[in-house]
Design a protein around this motif. Structure first.
Motif, PDB file in Angstrom:
ATOM      1  N   GLY A 185      30.649  45.289  90.347  1.00 31.22           N
ATOM      2  CA  GLY A 185      31.580  44.793  89.338  1.00 31.22           C
ATOM      3  C   GLY A 185      33.003  44.722  89.848  1.00 31.22           C
ATOM      4  O   GLY A 185      33.718  43.743  89.598  1.00 31.22           O
ATOM      5  N   GLN A 186      33.440  45.753  90.578  1.00 27.50           N
ATOM      6  CA  GLN A 186      34.792  45.735  91.135  1.00 27.50           C
ATOM      7  C   GLN A 186      34.968  44.617  92.146  1.00 27.50           C
ATOM      8  O   GLN A 186      36.036  43.993  92.226  1.00 27.50           O
ATOM      9  CB  GLN A 186      35.091  47.087  91.793  1.00 27.50           C
ATOM     10  CG  GLN A 186      35.337  48.229  90.819  1.00 27.50           C
ATOM     11  CD  GLN A 186      36.669  48.121  90.115  1.00 27.50           C
ATOM     12  OE1 GLN A 186      36.767  47.526  89.035  1.00 27.50           O
ATOM     13  NE2 GLN A 186      37.695  48.687  90.713  1.00 27.50           N
ATOM     14  N   THR A 187      33.915  44.343  92.921  1.00 23.56           N
ATOM     15  CA  THR A 187      33.984  43.241  93.885  1.00 23.56           C
ATOM     16  C   THR A 187      34.161  41.906  93.180  1.00 23.56           C
ATOM     17  O   THR A 187      35.015  41.090  93.568  1.00 23.56           O
ATOM     18  CB  THR A 187      32.712  43.218  94.746  1.00 23.56           C
ATOM     19  OG1 THR A 187      32.567  44.464  95.429  1.00 23.56           O
ATOM     20  CG2 THR A 187      32.778  42.094  95.772  1.00 23.56           C
ATOM     21  N   LEU A 188      33.374  41.667  92.133  1.00 19.88           N
ATOM     22  CA  LEU A 188      33.499  40.417  91.381  1.00 19.88           C
ATOM     23  C   LEU A 188      34.834  40.331  90.654  1.00 19.88           C
ATOM     24  O   LEU A 188      35.426  39.245  90.555  1.00 19.88           O
ATOM     25  CB  LEU A 188      32.347  40.305  90.369  1.00 19.88           C
ATOM     26  CG  LEU A 188      30.941  40.160  90.954  1.00 19.88           C
ATOM     27  CD1 LEU A 188      29.916  40.029  89.832  1.00 19.88           C
ATOM     28  CD2 LEU A 188      30.851  38.945  91.877  1.00 19.88           C
ATOM     29  N   LEU A 189      35.323  41.469  90.163  1.00 17.39           N
ATOM     30  CA  LEU A 189      36.607  41.467  89.458  1.00 17.39           C
ATOM     31  C   LEU A 189      37.742  41.095  90.417  1.00 17.39           C
ATOM     32  O   LEU A 189      38.617  40.287  90.067  1.00 17.39           O
ATOM     33  CB  LEU A 189      36.861  42.847  88.850  1.00 17.39           C
ATOM     34  CG  LEU A 189      38.206  43.037  88.139  1.00 17.39           C
ATOM     35  CD1 LEU A 189      38.324  42.082  86.959  1.00 17.39           C
ATOM     36  CD2 LEU A 189      38.378  44.482  87.681  1.00 17.39           C
ATOM     37  N   ARG A 190      37.738  41.672  91.612  1.00 16.20           N
ATOM     38  CA  ARG A 190      38.779  41.324  92.584  1.00 16.20           C
ATOM     39  C   ARG A 190      38.709  39.848  92.964  1.00 16.20           C
ATOM     40  O   ARG A 190      39.740  39.185  93.112  1.00 16.20           O
ATOM     41  CB  ARG A 190      38.644  42.196  93.825  1.00 16.20           C
ATOM     42  CG  ARG A 190      39.091  43.638  93.642  1.00 16.20           C
ATOM     43  CD  ARG A 190      39.249  44.327  94.988  1.00 16.20           C
ATOM     44  NE  ARG A 190      37.985  44.391  95.701  1.00 16.20           N
ATOM     45  CZ  ARG A 190      37.131  45.405  95.624  1.00 16.20           C
ATOM     46  NH1 ARG A 190      37.423  46.447  94.859  1.00 16.20           N
ATOM     47  NH2 ARG A 190      36.006  45.408  96.303  1.00 16.20           N
ATOM     48  N   GLN A 191      37.491  39.326  93.132  1.00 18.43           N
ATOM     49  CA  GLN A 191      37.352  37.912  93.468  1.00 18.43           C
ATOM     50  C   GLN A 191      37.881  37.031  92.339  1.00 18.43           C
ATOM     51  O   GLN A 191      38.553  36.018  92.594  1.00 18.43           O
ATOM     52  CB  GLN A 191      35.880  37.594  93.747  1.00 18.43           C
ATOM     53  CG  GLN A 191      35.341  38.248  95.015  1.00 18.43           C
ATOM     54  CD  GLN A 191      33.859  38.005  95.206  1.00 18.43           C
ATOM     55  OE1 GLN A 191      33.183  37.439  94.332  1.00 18.43           O
ATOM     56  NE2 GLN A 191      33.318  38.445  96.336  1.00 18.43           N
ATOM     57  N   HIS A 192      37.594  37.410  91.099  1.00 17.68           N
ATOM     58  CA  HIS A 192      38.064  36.619  89.959  1.00 17.68           C
ATOM     59  C   HIS A 192      39.589  36.642  89.884  1.00 17.68           C
ATOM     60  O   HIS A 192      40.224  35.585  89.702  1.00 17.68           O
ATOM     61  CB  HIS A 192      37.459  37.173  88.671  1.00 17.68           C
ATOM     62  CG  HIS A 192      37.934  36.454  87.436  1.00 17.68           C
ATOM     63  ND1 HIS A 192      37.307  35.321  86.949  1.00 17.68           N
ATOM     64  CD2 HIS A 192      38.979  36.698  86.598  1.00 17.68           C
ATOM     65  CE1 HIS A 192      37.948  34.901  85.869  1.00 17.68           C
ATOM     66  NE2 HIS A 192      38.960  35.719  85.633  1.00 17.68           N
ATOM     67  N   LEU A 193      40.188  37.820  90.009  1.00 17.54           N
ATOM     68  CA  LEU A 193      41.636  37.915  89.928  1.00 17.54           C
ATOM     69  C   LEU A 193      42.292  37.184  91.089  1.00 17.54           C
ATOM     70  O   LEU A 193      43.356  36.575  90.933  1.00 17.54           O
ATOM     71  CB  LEU A 193      42.061  39.384  89.920  1.00 17.54           C
ATOM     72  CG  LEU A 193      41.644  40.200  88.688  1.00 17.54           C
ATOM     73  CD1 LEU A 193      42.075  41.653  88.844  1.00 17.54           C
ATOM     74  CD2 LEU A 193      42.231  39.614  87.411  1.00 17.54           C
ATOM     75  N   HIS A 194      41.664  37.232  92.241  1.00 16.42           N
ATOM     76  CA  HIS A 194      42.220  36.549  93.409  1.00 16.42           C
ATOM     77  C   HIS A 194      42.237  35.036  93.218  1.00 16.42           C
ATOM     78  O   HIS A 194      43.169  34.349  93.660  1.00 16.42           O
ATOM     79  CB  HIS A 194      41.404  36.911  94.646  1.00 16.42           C
ATOM     80  CG  HIS A 194      41.923  36.292  95.910  1.00 16.42           C
ATOM     81  ND1 HIS A 194      43.007  36.815  96.598  1.00 16.42           N
ATOM     82  CD2 HIS A 194      41.529  35.193  96.607  1.00 16.42           C
ATOM     83  CE1 HIS A 194      43.246  36.065  97.660  1.00 16.42           C
ATOM     84  NE2 HIS A 194      42.366  35.090  97.698  1.00 16.42           N
ATOM     85  N   CYS A 195      41.221  34.523  92.539  1.00 23.03           N
ATOM     86  CA  CYS A 195      41.096  33.062  92.382  1.00 23.03           C
ATOM     87  C   CYS A 195      41.834  32.535  91.159  1.00 23.03           C
ATOM     88  O   CYS A 195      42.372  31.429  91.199  1.00 23.03           O
ATOM     89  CB  CYS A 195      39.617  32.676  92.300  1.00 23.03           C
ATOM     90  SG  CYS A 195      38.673  33.007  93.808  1.00 23.03           S
ATOM     91  N   TYR A 196      41.842  33.316  90.066  1.00 22.30           N
ATOM     92  CA  TYR A 196      42.319  32.766  88.800  1.00 22.30           C
ATOM     93  C   TYR A 196      43.576  33.437  88.258  1.00 22.30           C
ATOM     94  O   TYR A 196      44.286  32.834  87.459  1.00 22.30           O
ATOM     95  CB  TYR A 196      41.216  32.859  87.739  1.00 22.30           C
ATOM     96  CG  TYR A 196      39.976  32.097  88.110  1.00 22.30           C
ATOM     97  CD1 TYR A 196      39.938  30.703  88.017  1.00 22.30           C
ATOM     98  CD2 TYR A 196      38.845  32.760  88.569  1.00 22.30           C
ATOM     99  CE1 TYR A 196      38.796  29.997  88.367  1.00 22.30           C
ATOM    100  CE2 TYR A 196      37.685  32.058  88.915  1.00 22.30           C
ATOM    101  CZ  TYR A 196      37.674  30.679  88.817  1.00 22.30           C
ATOM    102  OH  TYR A 196      36.546  29.984  89.167  1.00 22.30           O
ATOM    103  N   ALA A 197      43.839  34.675  88.622  1.00 18.19           N
ATOM    104  CA  ALA A 197      45.006  35.360  88.074  1.00 18.19           C
ATOM    105  C   ALA A 197      46.245  35.014  88.882  1.00 18.19           C
ATOM    106  O   ALA A 197      46.195  34.839  90.100  1.00 18.19           O
ATOM    107  CB  ALA A 197      44.783  36.876  88.069  1.00 18.19           C
ATOM    108  N   GLN A 198      47.370  34.921  88.177  1.00 21.90           N
ATOM    109  CA  GLN A 198      48.617  34.514  88.804  1.00 21.90           C
ATOM    110  C   GLN A 198      49.338  35.723  89.368  1.00 21.90           C
ATOM    111  O   GLN A 198      49.339  36.801  88.791  1.00 21.90           O
ATOM    112  CB  GLN A 198      49.491  33.823  87.758  1.00 21.90           C
ATOM    113  CG  GLN A 198      50.793  33.258  88.308  1.00 21.90           C
ATOM    114  CD  GLN A 198      51.456  32.349  87.298  1.00 21.90           C
ATOM    115  OE1 GLN A 198      50.879  31.359  86.896  1.00 21.90           O
ATOM    116  NE2 GLN A 198      52.653  32.699  86.874  1.00 21.90           N
ATOM    117  N   THR A 199      49.970  35.553  90.492  1.00 20.85           N
ATOM    118  CA  THR A 199      50.792  36.601  91.086  1.00 20.85           C
ATOM    119  C   THR A 199      51.834  35.940  91.970  1.00 20.85           C
ATOM    120  O   THR A 199      51.696  34.767  92.347  1.00 20.85           O
ATOM    121  CB  THR A 199      49.934  37.594  91.891  1.00 20.85           C
ATOM    122  OG1 THR A 199      50.761  38.668  92.330  1.00 20.85           O
ATOM    123  CG2 THR A 199      49.314  36.935  93.103  1.00 20.85           C
TER     124      THR A 199
END
Length: 755
Positions: free
Chosen positions: A484-498
């Motif tokens: 779950g943490q792996t998928l969460l990091r991938q999602h934030l990396h692709c879709y979350a703004q920073t």
């Protein structure tokens, strides 16, 4: 060791108008990474600590192996009420050479060499294989991670069985004195197990020093009984001949093969020996094993064998029967105390594994209490302590006797030993870069591991399934969190703004009239290579930031019109004309409209280079920017306490109009309570960060909600894993440990992540 180095640095920034800004950098201290290996003590570099750890290890690590003579020989001959002389010699020979080859050579000499920053166990091997020095590919590292989670889960299953079988086998000695006492065996066992887990909060160091004198007496008793009985039947010394063990297996055939499961019980707690490496270090462990434990247990096994050769009818309980009649009650009391101590090895090993699992991202961030300021590996994990206690009590009530419980023991430990051997071979080849010939030579131990596993697998339906079921339960939890943490990091990396911190002022439209951004860094010489030795988990975010090749935000270059005297007219729109707090601004990219709100806003982050997702969330949803925005990162150094002068590293970004602060707060592993308001007070005092006296401070923390969107029966396994992860994420929404937040000053910023 603290090294004081005073240096004054000059930072020069060439501005557009040709001016140069000079800032003196404060003198600072740097801590040597020698603190990282405090557990690697030896007689040469720290004799007092070495002697203390050697004695303590007797009361923690070797209690398990040291109490195995209570039940091993009885288990081996459980189906043979009258063993012959040759059978006794053959069985004892198997035990002796098992101790010599597996414990003394394989583990003491080789396996203990593989430590990861002083820590041992399965996750230490995993850390080496997935680290920077490993030559494995990314896919192979993922497989190693999953296998390591499974191996650690097997050890946790063993951690629930070992206290039950050890304490039960000792308390059952009461039945040898009177049949009427049989009914009290189970209640006394339960009370002892509860007391055992309650005292864990005092730490393995204090427990070890307290119990070590008792264990020294215990090993002395084992040695004395053994030598005494050997004098009556010196023929038992033929067991030192390895051919006796081989010929015994050849003669007994299937029966001998099945008895290997009983022989394996002589090395109970072996994996805990490696897992507890961080508690004591390799040289104290080797010394206590070779000088005290090994001679004692070997002589006692020989003594029991000699006694059975003369009195085969006493096979029902050879340990107590081999002792003099007058010593029966004192021996029962001593054995009970020794078995209580014996359970320490596996319990402390489980604590070490869970701490490493949290650092590697394989487990939720459970609360970890460091019980020693001298040895970093001595820890206590309250949550897992009580969970294992409940499982141990349930197992004890289910099996009710050590003879039945012996059938459940062995499958998980053998599997763990096999995995450890394979991972160690991978470390030899892909981390230490040894030649294939050396790797193959060490691989000969695989034959022993596979043989033990095959012999114990026969007992699967007789009770072995219980330990495996416990291991599978913990594996599902660990794998769910990791996946779950792996998928969460991938999602934030692709879709979350920073946003990169040095680009943030330009993005929000805070520029100087000279078309420059002023960046001020205090204590700039404290770079990562020279700073405190940090836990691996704390550096993961920066490593991920460094791997980013595609910016998530396109920063538009400021146009001439934006820098003109009329820039405020094109970017600011007054709400009611009452100053800065009532002005909305539009970022240079045109995507963010925000207002400046009074007060100080602290955004917790795990990165030193980019804005956290919670900051972007507040900016996008609430359209508000605190008057003084601070990005706060917590780091945990591998020393007990960080000096107050080294606590903070402050970086200031921004322009003449607005400043942004990034604060890195460092804490030692024994500092359990972290108050964020204290960090701000220190930042205001030492680094002139504008913290309002009215404590108009708000802490913004992420509250991520995972929404599982997988559909269809084919996605059912993955969906189940993610549902478990979503449940764990709700319990542990924020990954920082030992963090104390004031509810009056805290705002949780929600984010729904579809997985």
């Amino acid at each position: 060791m603290v090294q004081s180095s005073t240096s004054i640095g000059i930072r020069s920034d060439s501005l557009a108008n040709g001016n140069v800004i000079h800032d003196k950098i404060k003198p600072s201290l740097s801590i040597s990474e020698a603190q990282e290996h405090t557990t690697k003590v030896s007689p040469r570099n720290n004799f007092r600590l070495y002697l203390s750890l050697t004695i303590s290890s007797l009361g923690v690590i070797f209690g398990d192996i040291g109490t195995s003579p209570l039940y091993v020989i009885h288990t081996i001959f459980a189906g043979n009420p009258s063993p012959t002389q040759e059978q006794c010699i053959g069985a004892i020979s198997l035990i002796l050479w098992n101790l010599i080859i597996v414990v003394s050579i394989k583990y003491s000499v080789f396996i203990l060499m593989a430590d990861n920053r002083g820590e041992g166990g399965t996750f230490a091997l995993c850390g080496l294989l997935t680290g920077e020095n490993s030559r494995l590919r990314a896919r192979a590292k993922q497989i190693i991670s999953i296998v390591s989670i499974f191996a650690a889960s097997l050890l946790i299953g063993d951690g629930a069985l070992t206290p039950a079988i050890s304490v039960l086998s000792a308390v059952e000695g009461l039945a040898t004195t009177s049949v009427k006492l049989q009914k009290w065996v189970l209640p006394i066992t339960i009370l002892i197990i509860i007391g055992l887990f309650v005292v864990q909060m005092f730490g393995s160091g204090k427990i070890g020093l307290t119990f070590a004198p008792i264990m020294i007496v215990w090993f002395g008793v084992l040695f004395s009984i053994g030598i005494w009985r050997i004098t009556f039947e010196p023929a038992i010394l033929r067991a030192f001949n390895p051919w006796e063990a081989i010929s015994y297996l050849i003669r007994e055939k299937r029966k001998g093969f099945l008895q290997i499961g009983g022989v394996f019980l002589s090395v109970t707690g072996l994996e805990a020996l490696y897992a507890d490496l961080g508690h004591f270090g390799r040289w104290p462990i080797r010394t206590s094993w070779l000088c005290i434990v090994l001679p004692s247990v070997m002589s006692n096994y020989l003594g029991q064998g000699a006694f059975i050769m003369r009195h085969p009818e006493a096979i029902s309980n050879p340990f107590y029967n081999a002792a003099p009649d007058w010593a029966r009650w004192p021996l029962i009391i001593l054995a009970t105390i020794a078995t209580i101590i014996a359970s320490q090895a596996i319990i402390t090993g489980v604590f070490s594994l869970l701490s490493q699992a949290a650092s590697l991202g394989f487990s939720p961030p459970l609360r970890v209490i460091h019980t020693s300021k001298k040895v970093i590996g001595q820890i206590y994990v309250p949550a897992i302590n009580w969970i294992v206690m409940l499982i141990t009590i349930s197992i004890t009530l289910y099996f009710r006797s050590s003879s039945h419980l012996a059938h459940a023991y062995g499958v998980t430990v053998c599997s763990d030993m096999l995995i450890t051997t394979i991972l160690y071979m991978c470390v030899m080849r892909y981390v230490w870069k040894h030649h294939w010939i050396r790797v193959i030579l060490f691989g000969l131990f695989l034959f022993i591991d596979v043989y033990f596993l095959a012999a114990n697998a026969v007992k699967f339906f007789e009770g072995g399934w219980v330990a495996l079921l416990i291991a599978i339960f913990f594996f599902i939890l660990g794998f769910s969190w990791y996946h779950g943490q792996t998928l969460l990091r991938q999602h934030l990396h692709c879709y979350a703004q920073t946003t990169a911190l040095f680009q943030l002022p330009a993005r929000l439209g805070f520029l100087n009239g000279t078309n420059t951004i002023i960046t001020e860094t205090k204590n700039e010489e404290l770079q990562r290579s020279k700073s405190l030795a940090l836990e691996r988990q704390m550096t993961n975010s920066d490593e991920e930031d460094a791997r980013r090749t595609i910016p998530l935000i396109n920063i538009l270059p400021p146009s001439a019109s934006l820098l003109s005297d009329e820039k405020d007219e094109s970017h600011n729109s007054s709400v009611n004309g009452h100053g800065e707090d009532s002005v909305f601004r539009t970022s240079l990219t045109g995507h963010v409209v925000f207002t400046i709100t009074p007060g100080l806003g602290v955004f917790l982050t795990t990165s030193s280079r980019h804005t956290p997702h919670v900051f972007e969330r507040v900016l996008a949803r609430i359209h508000a920017l605190p008057q003084v925005p601070i990005f706060l990162k917590l780091e945990y150094a591998r020393i007990p306490i960080v000096d107050i002068s080294q606590r903070l590293k402050v970086q200031k970004y921004g322009s003449d109009e607005r400043h942004f602060y990034h604060i890195t707060a460092r804490y030692g592993y024994s500092e359990h309570k972290i108050h964020l308001l204290d960090i701000l007070e220190l930042a205001a005092k030492e680094h002139s960060v504008p913290v309002p006296e009215s404590r108009n401070v708000t802490f913004f923390i992420p509250a991520i909600t995972v929404r599982v969107v997988r559909k269809g029966w084919r996605a059912l396994p993955c969906k189940s894993i993610l549902l478990i992860y979503a449940f764990l994420k709700n319990i542990f929404p924020f990954g920082q440990k030992n963090l104390h937040l004031s509810p009056d000053h805290t705002v949780s910023v929600g984010m729904v992540v579809p997985l």
